[in-house]
Every structure is written in structure tokens, then in C-alpha cells.
Scaffold this motif. Structure first.
Motif, PDB file in Angstrom:
ATOM      1  N   GLN A   1       0.871  -1.176   0.000  1.00  0.00           N
ATOM      2  CA  GLN A   1       0.000   0.000   0.000  1.00  0.00           C
ATOM      3  C   GLN A   1       0.906   1.224   0.000  1.00  0.00           C
ATOM      4  O   GLN A   1       1.222   1.790   1.044  1.00  0.00           O
TER       5      GLN A   1
ATOM      6  N   SER B   1       2.506   4.903  -0.431  1.00  0.00           N
ATOM      7  CA  SER B   1       2.134   6.309  -0.264  1.00  0.00           C
ATOM      8  C   SER B   1       3.422   7.095  -0.053  1.00  0.00           C
ATOM      9  O   SER B   1       4.467   6.527   0.291  1.00  0.00           O
ATOM     10  N   ASN B   2       3.353   8.399  -0.285  1.00  0.00           N
ATOM     11  CA  ASN B   2       4.538   9.237  -0.102  1.00  0.00           C
ATOM     12  C   ASN B   2       4.733   9.530   1.381  1.00  0.00           C
ATOM     13  O   ASN B   2       3.839  10.076   2.033  1.00  0.00           O
ATOM     14  N   ASN B   3       5.900   9.163   1.904  1.00  0.00           N
ATOM     15  CA  ASN B   3       6.174   9.307   3.340  1.00  0.00           C
ATOM     16  C   ASN B   3       7.582   9.829   3.566  1.00  0.00           C
ATOM     17  O   ASN B   3       8.473   9.654   2.721  1.00  0.00           O
TER      18      ASN B   3
ATOM     19  N   ALA C   1       8.134   6.984  -1.927  1.00  0.00           N
ATOM     20  CA  ALA C   1       6.958   6.116  -1.946  1.00  0.00           C
ATOM     21  C   ALA C   1       7.294   4.789  -1.277  1.00  0.00           C
ATOM     22  O   ALA C   1       8.227   4.091  -1.685  1.00  0.00           O
TER      23      ALA C   1
ATOM     24  N   ASP D   1       5.511   1.613   1.741  1.00  0.00           N
ATOM     25  CA  ASP D   1       4.420   1.133   2.593  1.00  0.00           C
ATOM     26  C   ASP D   1       4.923   1.204   4.032  1.00  0.00           C
ATOM     27  O   ASP D   1       5.761   0.385   4.435  1.00  0.00           O
TER      28      ASP D   1
ATOM     29  N   GLU E   1       0.098  12.592  -5.125  1.00  0.00           N
ATOM     30  CA  GLU E   1      -0.153  11.974  -3.815  1.00  0.00           C
ATOM     31  C   GLU E   1       0.485  12.851  -2.745  1.00  0.00           C
ATOM     32  O   GLU E   1       1.680  13.175  -2.811  1.00  0.00           O
TER      33      GLU E   1
ATOM     34  N   THR F   1       2.106  11.537   3.516  1.00  0.00           N
ATOM     35  CA  THR F   1       1.370  10.981   4.650  1.00  0.00           C
ATOM     36  C   THR F   1       2.103  11.313   5.940  1.00  0.00           C
ATOM     37  O   THR F   1       3.318  11.140   6.041  1.00  0.00           O
TER      38      THR F   1
END
Length: 421
Positions: free
Chosen positions: A237, A239-241, A277, A279, A394, A397
Motif C-alpha cells: 500500500q 504512499s509518499n512518506n 513512496a 508502505d 499523492e 502521509t
């Protein structure tokens, strides 16, 4: 008379020279016939190839092996039949001219007319005066097939042996916590039956049951995830973190655990922010596994250093300890699906042997790689790299409080075979 004698001498000399030439031509013709006969009757492949790779001469054995007729072979560049992976074995002509003129025992794959590759054992000698190669060869396709099948059989036996050991360990891993849970429940029942249960005993028994339930949960989770990865049903999953925050938070969340063993835990980074990017849940899983391994094999008053570096293209994370280390002959198998370090010194702390395999799979699913550097009785360093890439459109997060709280539960599960909860 003198002039006539001179003319006769010239005639005699020419006649003698003519006879010598006839004898030499006869010898050469015989040699060529013997060579041609040798080429045709030779058991192995024999031929003459020019510097460009075309046949000048070839015995019939080439036609038998490669399938093309002699006329077809003359017009085919032998290099074009060579397997692409074997091209690197071919030396340029200049290397033969300036170095050794002879090369032997090189294995090549050549394309047969039926579209299949065959293995040939080739030896070649460069004849500089003629600017061509004398080539001999032997069809070793059957030998290579037998060798390949033997290797496959040996690998299958090795894997089967590792699987047997793996399932033996898995059985032990399941059996131990189950026995403890059942034993605790029996003690609880006896205390209740005798009406001698106290709050302290109840808390201790519940704590023991909880810890060993976590051990079972951890094992089951690993088995399920490994199975999902093998069948292709395991998805990230992404996401940009900020990867720095993720690594730092999960490292700091285990401080209480390392303090119990008086281990010094250090986190070091050369950047405060690197967005990529990933998970977060899977990165935490990777870090918890590496940290739990480091804690397992690091003695009291030891040191664990977690460091993060970035060069803008990739992030490099290192988990280094000064614990027992890994034997050199075991380093190559620790990431294998059924690999374990079965050293007698650390046997008491080993697990099912699938944790690091899962870690490797999770890192590779992120497009990264992982390696280990270790020395026995000195320590180990696990290093994984993840490329810096972003998901378009995106937002970044932010790790919220609820996610941080869940880390405690994850730590309890991951460290359930090290500490009493």
C-alpha cells in the motif's frame, strides 16, 4: 661448343627443377588428400575459420552436429550461431596476435538448424601466417544435460533437507508456546478449583498466556505473508512518506526493550527529511525484524546503531550490532526461505528461519536490496537500500498518533520470543 654446353646446362637445370616441383606438388597433393581424409574421418569437429568467423574448411561432423550442409556452413558466420550469453567468452583476434596463439577447453552454445542450442567444447589455434584459426570441437550437450540434472537433483535434495528442518523447527515453534499456554491454563484451573487464586497469580498467568499467544500470532503472520508473497497475492500500500520519521519512530519505540538488557541504542541520520513512496507498515515490519534480531544476539551492555543516509537517488538504512555475529559459511543462506544459522552458541535463540526471508522479500518489493556484513564474535550489520521515487498527485502521509500507538502492539508481537510482557 661452349654455347651449346651452356644451353644444355640450362635445360638440365630446368628439367631438374621441374622434376623437383612435380615431386613437391605430388607431396602437397598427398598431404591435402590426407588432410581432407582426416577432416572427413575425424570423430570430433575439425575446421579452418577465417578472422571474420566464416568457415574455410569444415569436416562433415559440423554438418551432423549443427544440422546445416557444408555449403550452408561456408556462408554462415559462426559468431551468429553463438548464444548471446557466450559472446563474452570470445576473444578478439588482436588478443591472439599479441598473446597466446592457442586456446582450449572453452564451452560454447551454438544454435542448431532445428532452433535448439547445443554445447560444444572448443579449442582453437591462431595461425598468423595464414590469418585463420584451426578449430577443434566436441559435442558435450549430453554431458552438460547430465551435469545440469545432477545439479538440480543435488539442489532438490538440499532444499528438501532444509524443508524438513524448517518444518521440524516450525513444529517446535508452535508446540512450545502452546504447551506453555495449556500449562498456564491448567494452573489457573487448579487454583480456581482449590479456591487459592490470587490477583498476582492471575496477572502472571494471563501475562504468560498473552506473551505466548503473541509468539503464535507472529509465527502465523509470517507464514501467511510468506505464502502470499510466493503466490503473488501480497501487495504494498504505497504512499509518499518521510522515511526518516518512519525509521526513527520505530527505532525509538523499542527503547524500553533494549534498556531491559542495558543495550545502548543509537539512531543517526544525515538528513531530517527524505520523501519517497513506500508502505510504512511493511517498512516497520522490516525494521522490527532487524531490530529484534540485533537484540537477540547482542549481549548485556552491548550496542546497536541504526543509521540512515541518502544520496538523493536511494536511502540506505543500516542496523549494526556488536553481538555474536554470523559464521562465514552461514551468511549466504540467512535470507533463504528455509535458511537458519544453526550454530550451537545461538541455537537457544533461533526461530523458524523465515523472518529474514520475509524482510528480503519486502525490501525487494520496494525495488530495493538487502545485504549483511558480519564477523563471528564481532557483530553483524544489515544494510538495505530503497530507491527514492514518488507517487504523482499523492500528498505526503503524516504518521498519526494512532499509528504510533499501534507500534507498541507490533513490538510486543515481534519481541514476544525475547521478553516477558
Amino acid at each position: 661448343i661452349k654455347a651449346i654446353c651452356g644451353q644444355m646446362a640450362i635445360l638440365i637445370k630446368n628439367l631438374k627443377l621441374t622434376n623437383e616441383i612435380k615431386i613437391e606438388n605430388k607431396k602437397r597433393s598427398n598431404t591435402e588428400r590426407e588432410l581432407a581424409l582426416f577432416l572427413e574421418t575425424a570423430v570430433d569437429l575439425v575446421g579452418v575459420i577465417d578472422e571474420d568467423g566464416y568457415f574455410k574448411k569444415a569436416n562433415s561432423k559440423w554438418s551432423e552436429v549443427l544440422g546445416w550442409t557444408e555449403e550452408e556452413l561456408i556462408n554462415i558466420n559462426l559468431k551468429n550461431l553463438l548464444h548471446p550469453e557466450d559472446m563474452k567468452k570470445v576473444l578478439p583476434v588482436k588478443d591472439f596476435k599479441k598473446g597466446s596463439k592457442f586456446r582450449k577447453n572453452v564451452k560454447y552454445r551454438y544454435l542448431n538448424k532445428n532452433g535448439k542450442y547445443i554445447w560444444l567444447h572448443i579449442g582453437s589455434k591462431y595461425v598468423e601466417e595464414e590469418n585463420h584459426f584451426l578449430v577443434t570441437g566436441r559435442d558435450i550437450t549430453k554431458e552438460m544435460y547430465v551435469e545440469e540434472q545432477t545439479k538440480k537433483l543435488e539442489k532438490a535434495i538440499e532444499i528438501e533437507s532444509m524443508k524438513n528442518e524448517f518444518f521440524s523447527n516450525i513444529s517446535h515453534e508452535f508446540k512450545t508456546p502452546l504447551n506453555i499456554i495449556l500449562g498456564s491454563m491448567q494452573l489457573l484451573n487448579q487454583s480456581i478449583y482449590k479456591n487459592s487464586i490470587t490477583t498476582e497469580k492471575l496477572i502472571n498467568h494471563i501475562s504468560t498466556i498473552k506473551q505466548n499467544s503473541y509468539r503464535l500470532l507472529r509465527l502465523v503472520n509470517n507464514l501467511i505473508d510468506i505464502s502470499k508473497i510466493e503466490t503473488g497475492y501480497y501487495e504494498l500500500q504505497l504512499s509518499n512518506n518521510n522515511i526518516v520519521n518512519i525509521i526513527e519512530d520505530i527505532t525509538l519505540s523499542v527503547v524500553n526493550y533494549v534498556e531491559c538488557k542495558n543495550i545502548n541504542l543509537i539512531f543517526d541520520t544525515d538528513t531530517e527529511c527524505e520523501i519517497l513512496a513506500c508502505d510504512p507498515d511493511k517498512i516497520e515490519r522490516v525494521m522490527l525484524n532487524l531490530l529484534s534480531n540485533a537484540i537477540k544476539y547482542t549481549g548485556e551492555y552491548g550496542e546497536i546503531i541504526v543509521s540512515l543516509k541518502s544520496d538523493g537517488k536511494k536511502v540506505i538504512v543500516s542496523v549494526k550490532d556488536n553481538g555474536t555475529g554470523i559464521p562465514k559459511d552461514k551468511i549466504g543462506i540467512i535470507f533463504d526461505r528455509f535458511g537458519q544459522v544453526n550454530d550451537a552458541l545461538i541455537k537457544r535463540r533461533e526461530g523458524s528461519g523465515i523472518g529474514l526471508s520475509l524482510v528480503k522479500s519486502l525490501v525487494e518489493m520496494h525495488g530495493g536490496s538487502i545485504r549483511v556484513e558480519s564477523e563471528l564474535n564481532i557483530g553483524s550489520e544489515f544494510i538495505f537500500e530503497i530507491p527514492v521515487s514518488l507517487i504523482e498527485d499523492e500528498e505526503v502521509t503524516i504518521l498519526d498518533k494512532n499509528l504510533r500507538d499501534s507500534q507498541i502492539e507490533k513490538c510486543n508481537i515481534e519481541f514476544s520470543d525475547i521478553y516477558n510482557i
